[in-house]
Write a protein that holds these residues in place. Structure first.
Motif, PDB file in Angstrom:
ATOM      1  N   LEU A 116      -9.291  -6.284   2.719  1.00  0.00           N
ATOM      2  CA  LEU A 116      -8.074  -5.672   2.210  1.00  0.00           C
ATOM      3  C   LEU A 116      -7.709  -4.473   3.086  1.00  0.00           C
ATOM      4  CD1 LEU A 116      -9.021  -5.713  -1.581  1.00  0.00           C
ATOM      5  CD2 LEU A 116      -7.275  -7.139  -0.488  1.00  0.00           C
ATOM      6  N   SER A 117      -6.434  -4.364   3.424  1.00  0.00           N
ATOM      7  CA  SER A 117      -5.989  -3.236   4.237  1.00  0.00           C
ATOM      8  C   SER A 117      -6.083  -1.951   3.428  1.00  0.00           C
ATOM      9  CB  SER A 117      -4.539  -3.456   4.681  1.00  0.00           C
ATOM     10  OG  SER A 117      -3.664  -3.345   3.557  1.00  0.00           O
ATOM     11  N   VAL A 118      -5.997  -0.829   4.117  1.00  0.00           N
ATOM     12  CA  VAL A 118      -6.047   0.465   3.444  1.00  0.00           C
ATOM     13  C   VAL A 118      -4.883   0.602   2.465  1.00  0.00           C
ATOM     14  CG1 VAL A 118      -4.763   1.628   5.285  1.00  0.00           C
ATOM     15  CG2 VAL A 118      -6.271   2.953   3.803  1.00  0.00           C
ATOM     16  N   HIS A 119      -3.753  -0.014   2.780  1.00  0.00           N
ATOM     17  CA  HIS A 119      -2.591   0.061   1.894  1.00  0.00           C
ATOM     18  C   HIS A 119      -2.834  -0.717   0.598  1.00  0.00           C
ATOM     19  CE1 HIS A 119      -0.230   1.916   5.100  1.00  0.00           C
ATOM     20  NE2 HIS A 119      -0.770   1.029   5.905  1.00  0.00           N
ATOM     21  N   LEU A 120      -3.451  -1.878   0.706  1.00  0.00           N
ATOM     22  CA  LEU A 120      -3.768  -2.651  -0.491  1.00  0.00           C
ATOM     23  C   LEU A 120      -4.888  -1.993  -1.291  1.00  0.00           C
ATOM     24  CD1 LEU A 120      -3.477  -6.262   0.937  1.00  0.00           C
ATOM     25  CD2 LEU A 120      -2.019  -5.222  -0.815  1.00  0.00           C
ATOM     26  N   LEU A 121      -5.864  -1.429  -0.609  1.00  0.00           N
ATOM     27  CA  LEU A 121      -6.926  -0.726  -1.316  1.00  0.00           C
ATOM     28  C   LEU A 121      -6.375   0.472  -2.085  1.00  0.00           C
ATOM     29  CD1 LEU A 121      -9.812  -0.819   1.323  1.00  0.00           C
ATOM     30  CD2 LEU A 121      -9.774  -1.981  -0.892  1.00  0.00           C
ATOM     31  N   ASN A 122      -5.424   1.167  -1.489  1.00  0.00           N
ATOM     32  CA  ASN A 122      -4.795   2.290  -2.173  1.00  0.00           C
ATOM     33  C   ASN A 122      -4.023   1.815  -3.401  1.00  0.00           C
ATOM     34  OD1 ASN A 122      -3.906   5.116  -2.393  1.00  0.00           O
ATOM     35  ND2 ASN A 122      -1.899   4.299  -1.849  1.00  0.00           N
ATOM     36  N   LEU A 123      -3.319   0.685  -3.264  1.00  0.00           N
ATOM     37  CA  LEU A 123      -2.610   0.107  -4.413  1.00  0.00           C
ATOM     38  C   LEU A 123      -3.594  -0.258  -5.516  1.00  0.00           C
ATOM     39  CD1 LEU A 123      -0.179  -1.189  -5.868  1.00  0.00           C
ATOM     40  CD2 LEU A 123      -0.585  -3.244  -4.474  1.00  0.00           C
ATOM     41  N   PHE A 124      -4.679  -0.940  -5.164  1.00  0.00           N
ATOM     42  CA  PHE A 124      -5.631  -1.413  -6.173  1.00  0.00           C
ATOM     43  C   PHE A 124      -6.447  -0.278  -6.790  1.00  0.00           C
ATOM     44  CE2 PHE A 124      -5.840  -5.821  -4.006  1.00  0.00           C
ATOM     45  CZ  PHE A 124      -4.618  -6.142  -4.566  1.00  0.00           C
ATOM     46  N   SER A 125      -6.452   0.875  -6.138  1.00  0.00           N
ATOM     47  CA  SER A 125      -7.132   2.023  -6.739  1.00  0.00           C
ATOM     48  C   SER A 125      -6.338   2.573  -7.925  1.00  0.00           C
ATOM     49  CB  SER A 125      -7.339   3.124  -5.689  1.00  0.00           C
ATOM     50  OG  SER A 125      -6.113   3.752  -5.354  1.00  0.00           O
ATOM     51  N   GLN A 126      -5.071   2.150  -8.033  1.00  0.00           N
ATOM     52  CA  GLN A 126      -4.220   2.595  -9.140  1.00  0.00           C
ATOM     53  C   GLN A 126      -3.836   1.467 -10.079  1.00  0.00           C
ATOM     54  OE1 GLN A 126      -0.947   5.247  -7.681  1.00  0.00           O
ATOM     55  NE2 GLN A 126      -1.620   4.464  -5.709  1.00  0.00           N
ATOM     56  N   LEU A 127      -3.756   0.268  -9.527  1.00  0.00           N
ATOM     57  CA  LEU A 127      -3.189  -0.854 -10.256  1.00  0.00           C
ATOM     58  C   LEU A 127      -3.773  -2.139  -9.685  1.00  0.00           C
ATOM     59  CD1 LEU A 127      -0.815  -1.301 -12.362  1.00  0.00           C
ATOM     60  CD2 LEU A 127       0.630  -1.712 -10.361  1.00  0.00           C
ATOM     61  N   ASN A 128      -4.498  -2.872 -10.502  1.00  0.00           N
ATOM     62  CA  ASN A 128      -5.140  -4.098 -10.033  1.00  0.00           C
ATOM     63  C   ASN A 128      -4.237  -5.299 -10.289  1.00  0.00           C
ATOM     64  OD1 ASN A 128      -7.040  -5.951  -9.089  1.00  0.00           O
ATOM     65  ND2 ASN A 128      -8.042  -6.099 -11.083  1.00  0.00           N
ATOM     66  N   GLY A 129      -3.047  -5.264  -9.696  1.00  0.00           N
ATOM     67  CA  GLY A 129      -2.097  -6.338  -9.902  1.00  0.00           C
ATOM     68  C   GLY A 129      -1.259  -6.132 -11.150  1.00  0.00           C
ATOM     69  N   CYS A 130      -0.146  -6.862 -11.232  1.00  0.00           N
ATOM     70  CA  CYS A 130       0.743  -6.718 -12.380  1.00  0.00           C
ATOM     71  C   CYS A 130       1.758  -7.841 -12.396  1.00  0.00           C
ATOM     72  CB  CYS A 130       1.461  -5.372 -12.338  1.00  0.00           C
ATOM     73  SG  CYS A 130       2.512  -5.126 -10.886  1.00  0.00           S
ATOM     74  N   LEU A 188       8.218 -10.666 -11.368  1.00  0.00           N
ATOM     75  CA  LEU A 188       7.672 -10.309 -10.060  1.00  0.00           C
ATOM     76  C   LEU A 188       6.177 -10.078 -10.230  1.00  0.00           C
ATOM     77  CD1 LEU A 188       8.049  -9.446  -7.067  1.00  0.00           C
ATOM     78  CD2 LEU A 188       8.444  -7.121  -7.919  1.00  0.00           C
ATOM     79  N   LYS A 189       5.370 -10.848  -9.512  1.00  0.00           N
ATOM     80  CA  LYS A 189       3.923 -10.771  -9.683  1.00  0.00           C
ATOM     81  C   LYS A 189       3.271 -10.181  -8.444  1.00  0.00           C
ATOM     82  CE  LYS A 189       3.877 -14.682 -12.859  1.00  0.00           C
ATOM     83  NZ  LYS A 189       3.746 -13.817 -14.046  1.00  0.00           N
ATOM     84  N   ILE A 190       2.534  -9.091  -8.647  1.00  0.00           N
ATOM     85  CA  ILE A 190       1.711  -8.511  -7.595  1.00  0.00           C
ATOM     86  C   ILE A 190       0.280  -8.951  -7.854  1.00  0.00           C
ATOM     87  CG2 ILE A 190       0.850  -6.378  -6.553  1.00  0.00           C
ATOM     88  CD1 ILE A 190       3.469  -5.044  -7.271  1.00  0.00           C
ATOM     89  N   TYR A 191      -0.345  -9.544  -6.850  1.00  0.00           N
ATOM     90  CA  TYR A 191      -1.673 -10.109  -7.015  1.00  0.00           C
ATOM     91  C   TYR A 191      -2.723  -9.007  -7.097  1.00  0.00           C
ATOM     92  CZ  TYR A 191       0.850 -14.217  -5.214  1.00  0.00           C
ATOM     93  OH  TYR A 191       1.763 -15.223  -5.001  1.00  0.00           O
ATOM     94  N   GLY A 192      -3.917  -9.385  -7.515  1.00  0.00           N
ATOM     95  CA  GLY A 192      -5.002  -8.425  -7.653  1.00  0.00           C
ATOM     96  C   GLY A 192      -6.351  -9.117  -7.529  1.00  0.00           C
ATOM     97  N   VAL A 193      -7.343  -8.521  -8.146  1.00  0.00           N
ATOM     98  CA  VAL A 193      -8.716  -9.030  -8.106  1.00  0.00           C
ATOM     99  C   VAL A 193      -9.160  -9.331  -9.536  1.00  0.00           C
ATOM    100  CG1 VAL A 193     -11.108  -8.499  -7.526  1.00  0.00           C
ATOM    101  CG2 VAL A 193      -9.262  -7.730  -6.020  1.00  0.00           C
ATOM    102  N   PRO A 194      -9.162 -10.600  -9.946  1.00  0.00           N
ATOM    103  CA  PRO A 194      -9.711 -10.919 -11.263  1.00  0.00           C
ATOM    104  C   PRO A 194     -11.148 -10.425 -11.367  1.00  0.00           C
ATOM    105  CG  PRO A 194      -8.557 -12.815 -10.339  1.00  0.00           C
ATOM    106  CD  PRO A 194      -8.658 -11.787  -9.241  1.00  0.00           C
ATOM    107  N   ARG A 195     -11.472  -9.758 -12.450  1.00  0.00           N
ATOM    108  CA  ARG A 195     -12.791  -9.144 -12.575  1.00  0.00           C
ATOM    109  C   ARG A 195     -13.916 -10.145 -12.354  1.00  0.00           C
ATOM    110  NH1 ARG A 195     -13.106  -4.047 -15.067  1.00  0.00           N
ATOM    111  NH2 ARG A 195     -11.072  -3.199 -15.661  1.00  0.00           N
ATOM    112  N   SER A 196     -13.757 -11.336 -12.909  1.00  0.00           N
ATOM    113  CA  SER A 196     -14.827 -12.331 -12.800  1.00  0.00           C
ATOM    114  C   SER A 196     -14.990 -12.851 -11.384  1.00  0.00           C
ATOM    115  CB  SER A 196     -14.553 -13.503 -13.749  1.00  0.00           C
ATOM    116  OG  SER A 196     -13.352 -14.164 -13.394  1.00  0.00           O
ATOM    117  N   MET A 197     -13.946 -12.708 -10.555  1.00  0.00           N
ATOM    118  CA  MET A 197     -14.034 -13.161  -9.169  1.00  0.00           C
ATOM    119  C   MET A 197     -14.721 -12.142  -8.275  1.00  0.00           C
ATOM    120  SD  MET A 197     -12.831 -16.212  -9.111  1.00  0.00           S
ATOM    121  CE  MET A 197     -12.334 -16.600  -7.429  1.00  0.00           C
ATOM    122  N   ALA A 198     -15.033 -10.972  -8.836  1.00  0.00           N
ATOM    123  CA  ALA A 198     -15.795  -9.971  -8.098  1.00  0.00           C
ATOM    124  C   ALA A 198     -17.279 -10.042  -8.463  1.00  0.00           C
ATOM    125  CB  ALA A 198     -15.262  -8.574  -8.375  1.00  0.00           C
TER     126      ALA A 198
END
Length: 225
Positions: A107-121, A126-136
């Motif tokens: 993940l780029s620094v820009h995506l990591l910064n996004l996911f530090s606040q919001l894990n998708g929505c 409009l769908k912004i992807y994220g990291v499903p908890r179980s996939m981690a």
């Protein structure tokens, strides 16, 4: 119908949009707790903050506990589990690191910064992807019981259904257009965003580019609201 509509549509229906378990109860949020959740978003996500504040004024909930997704704009006309807005809370940095290692996906620094606040929505479709908890988890497993963001690592396969984008750009969001059109949004390593349509005549082959996440959100939320 495009490859992406067939492959992603079937995959999302089967794996990422299951009927939620009855046990996943929603809990109303008072305005103070709702404001605390929304105000935690940075200025770069101001378009999301403004849209969610407006919709949440008529009611907001969390699902499955205080650290569950934030829900606003209930849409019983669509389905009992449908909402105009679903914001997934961020994951710990350790989980994001584990996810990247498990999936061989950086993940780029820009995506990591996004996911530090919001894990998708999901914002009005409009769908912004994220990291499903179980996939981690190791091994990564699909959770059919709980609401989850669309898996950003799977975008490596879904991108085949869109007009070609730069190979280093990451498919991180999408939305439907009309009855069969879809636009996928790709973020470059530098944070710029461009859109690519599927094969449908209802979707533009290309749109954008946008300089950054804030500019893109401002324009796209105006289109979907």
């Amino acid at each position: 119908m495009s490859l992406r509509l067939c492959a992603e549509g079937n995959m999302l229906t089967k794996f990422f949009k299951p009927k939620l378990a009855v046990a996943s109860q929603r809990t109303p949020l008072d305005q103070e707790r709702f404001a605390a959740r929304v105000d935690s978003l940075s200025e770069a996500l101001k378009p999301i903050k403004e849209a969610v504040t407006t919709v949440g004024a008529s009611g907001a909930w969390v699902e499955g506990g205080e650290d569950g997704p934030l829900l606003c704009g209930h849409r019983p006309d669509i389905g009992t589990q449908a909402y105009d807005v679903v914001l997934f809370p961020p994951l710990p940095s350790t989980a994001l690191l584990k996810y990247q290692a498990l999936h061989g996906f950086e993940l780029s620094v820009h995506l990591l910064n996004l996911f530090s606040q919001l894990n998708g929505c999901s914002l009005f479709g409009l769908k912004i992807y994220g990291v499903p908890r179980s996939m981690a988890d190791n091994p990564p497993l699909l959770d059919r019981l709980n609401r989850s963001p669309l898996d950003i690592a799977s975008g490596r396969h879904w991108r085949l259904g869109y007009a070609e984008a730069e190979i280093e750009d990451v498919l991180f969001a999408s939305r439907n257009v009309g009855g069969s059109g879809q636009i996928g949004y790709f973020m470059s390593p530098h944070g710029a965003i461009s859109g690519r349509g599927n094969e449908s005549s209802e979707a533009p082959e290309r749109c954008g580019p946008w300089a950054d996440l804030t500019e893109w959100l401002s324009m796209e939320l105006a289109n979907v609201r």
